[in-house]
Design a protein around this motif. Structure first.
Motif: not given
Length: 170
Positions: A63-79, A82-90
């Motif tokens: 569970x501890x390892x999976x929580x870290x994996x989840x956090x990494x997944x969501x962090x990458x997803x949010x990045x 944000x990147x796709x939104x910035x690209x859409x404005x170009x």
């Protein structure tokens, strides 16, 4: 007490707890396929530890390892969002190729990982200086520290990025 991992003990850990872990992740995610992927990523992290161990309480450990994996997944997803939104404005002509997008996204994730290794005050000073364009004096005033400390923090963060070889990445 944790014990060293043998192929048999890891196989047993996987067999006995993979389904439970996948279900645990499924309750936290909108997609069963993603839960399955992240369950496998959790075991992959266990395999790639410097000294893999089999824990006394496997579900708590997983569970501890999976929580870290989840956090990494969501962090990458949010990045990525944000990147796709910035690209859409170009303008369309300025839009980079899919390959370039993938390279930039990977670089952003690497930058994010590196920033996460810095102490909070060092990270904040660096971001205020580099992203917000504040002068050293303005950063010092914002953070309530001396200008000399701001300079040390920025040099520390800059050195981390320099030695991470980001500037020379494709």
């Amino acid at each position: 007490m944790n014990t060293a991992v043998s192929p048999d003990s890891l196989s047993t850990l996987y067999r006995e707890h993979h389904g439970w872990l996948r279900d645990w992740l499924r309750r936290r995610l909108p997609c069963g396929d993603l839960a399955a992927d992240l369950a496998h990523d959790t075991f992959l992290r266990l395999l790639t530890q410097a000294e893999p161990t089999v824990p006394e309480q496997p579900r708590a450990f997983l569970t501890t390892i999976a929580q870290r994996v989840l956090a990494s997944h969501f962090r990458r997803h949010y990045l990525e969002q944000a990147w796709l939104e910035a690209l859409a404005r170009q303008p369309e002509l300025a839009a980079p190729s899919e390959e370039t997008r993938a390279l930039w996204l990977e670089a952003l994730c690497q930058i994010d990982r590196l920033l996460g290794t810095l102490p909070p005050l060092v990270r904040r000073a660096f971001l205020l200086s580099q992203l917000d364009g504040l002068s050293h004096a303005q950063v010092a005033a914002e953070l309530g520290i001396s200008i000399a400390t701001v300079k040390r923090h920025i040099v520390k963060a800059g050195a981390l990025f320099y030695f991470a070889d980001l500037a020379r990445a494709p």
